[in-house]
Design an enzyme around this catalytic site. Sequence first.
Site, mmCIF file in Angstrom:
data_model
loop_
_atom_site.group_PDB
_atom_site.id
_atom_site.type_symbol
_atom_site.label_atom_id
_atom_site.label_comp_id
_atom_site.label_asym_id
_atom_site.label_seq_id
_atom_site.Cartn_x
_atom_site.Cartn_y
_atom_site.Cartn_z
ATOM 1 N N ASN A 1 -6.025 11.541 2.553
ATOM 2 C CA ASN A 1 -5.367 10.262 2.306
ATOM 3 C C ASN A 1 -3.849 10.431 2.372
ATOM 4 O OD1 ASN A 1 -4.459 7.797 0.664
ATOM 5 N ND2 ASN A 1 -6.654 7.438 0.832
ATOM 6 N N HIS B 1 -3.206 -1.051 11.929
ATOM 7 C CA HIS B 1 -4.618 -1.286 12.257
ATOM 8 C C HIS B 1 -4.789 -2.666 12.875
ATOM 9 C CE1 HIS B 1 -5.536 2.330 10.029
ATOM 10 N NE2 HIS B 1 -5.010 1.826 8.923
ATOM 11 N N GLU C 1 0.815 -1.216 0.000
ATOM 12 C CA GLU C 1 0.000 0.000 0.000
ATOM 13 C C GLU C 1 0.846 1.264 0.000
ATOM 14 O OE1 GLU C 1 -2.545 3.301 0.962
ATOM 15 O OE2 GLU C 1 -0.815 2.647 2.142
ATOM 16 N N ASN D 1 -4.694 7.158 8.078
ATOM 17 C CA ASN D 1 -4.402 6.596 6.766
ATOM 18 C C ASN D 1 -2.906 6.671 6.451
ATOM 19 O OD1 ASN D 1 -3.974 6.754 3.733
ATOM 20 N ND2 ASN D 1 -6.138 6.205 3.766
ATOM 21 N N HIS E 1 -0.270 0.202 7.167
ATOM 22 C CA HIS E 1 -0.923 1.056 6.167
ATOM 23 C C HIS E 1 0.139 2.048 5.674
ATOM 24 C CE1 HIS E 1 -5.084 3.086 5.221
ATOM 25 N NE2 HIS E 1 -4.284 3.072 4.186
ATOM 26 N N ASP F 1 -4.173 8.790 -4.264
ATOM 27 C CA ASP F 1 -3.876 8.040 -3.049
ATOM 28 C C ASP F 1 -2.578 8.566 -2.431
ATOM 29 O OD1 ASP F 1 -3.600 6.020 -1.060
ATOM 30 O OD2 ASP F 1 -4.659 4.569 -2.312
ATOM 31 N N ASN F 2 -1.531 7.781 -2.398
ATOM 32 C CA ASN F 2 -0.293 8.213 -1.736
ATOM 33 C C ASN F 2 0.560 9.126 -2.619
ATOM 34 O OD1 ASN F 2 -0.518 6.889 0.824
ATOM 35 N ND2 ASN F 2 -0.198 4.952 -0.246
#
Length: 354
Positions: free
Chosen positions: A223, A133, A53, A167, A114, A268-269
């Site tokens: 995010n 998480h 991720e 996140n 994450h 996203d990232n």
Amino acid sequence: MGRLLALSLLGIALALLGERLLALRNRLKASREVESVDLPNCHLIKGIEAGAEDIDILPNGLAFFSVGLKCPGLHSFAPDKPGGILMMDLNEENPRALELRVSRGFNLASFNPHGISTFIDSDDTVYLFVVNHPEFKNTVEIFKFEEEENSLLHLKTIKHELLPSVNDIIAVGPEHFYATNDHYFSDPFLKYLETYLNLHWTNVVYYSPNEVKVVAEGFDSANGINISPDKKYIYVADILAHEIHVLEKHPNMNLTQLKVLKLDTLVDNLSIDPSSGDVLVGCHPNGQKLFVYDPKNPPSSEVLRIQNILSEKPTVTTVYANNGSVLQGSSVASVYDKKLLIGTLYHRALYCEL
């Protein structure tokens, strides 16, 4: 009269639900398809089968991968396998991804990493910050990277009421960081409701041992987060609003919004190209495919490069795009010395030589 009022209220409620559903489809880009943009020298990374991720690369070319993320309602190719941290030395001719050992006492069975971020202290100590998480809760883990042993020494677990749905993270000190909350609530049902109603209650939090505070808010779903090479600006991806926010960082660590860059994809990232300062973005062209997984029509992948993000008209180019036949659900792209790594939410990872 009572029946007429009830029918009227029902009609209003159904109209509101329909409008919210249509708005959600638009936020997910549910009808979007991508045209392939291929890179010539790429291969899938062996040993990454269930997502990478997030990726962070040290200045010396050591790349860290956050692998095996599991979230409620999200597809997983290895639902019973704990997550982990992998490392790859990009200076090697044929680099391999190796799993780092973690010190005793840390609960590896519930490890669910994450977002990640590294910080190098003045004495050259390398710290790895990991959003975790365990049992779908929210913590930030701080590790010390021990390069000679290829291992991580666990130093601290951080929990806080202002970190209900973390996140991503960007470290700015040995125990200091900015983090994004992608939801206001931690309860899964309330998260779904919050997203459906488009409440814009998510935020960015600054954490230090002496102070924890919200420093930016009003995002649809905050995010990815990163920092400019000169450490003056914080970049935040708002995934469902298709935006990247540029925020100015102040000496008291507060943030003020400088500009917003609007894009046509779910961002996203965010990673920074150390040689140019460009921002690399792992994107989801179609969020509905990402969250409602169909192996016959898998989620696609997209990587953008943003040049001169502080200018009035930044240049946005597509570095890579695939319809899911090779790579599904790209979430991050990081570059080092003409080598590009692309990670995904729950699929494979790609290594390319540019």
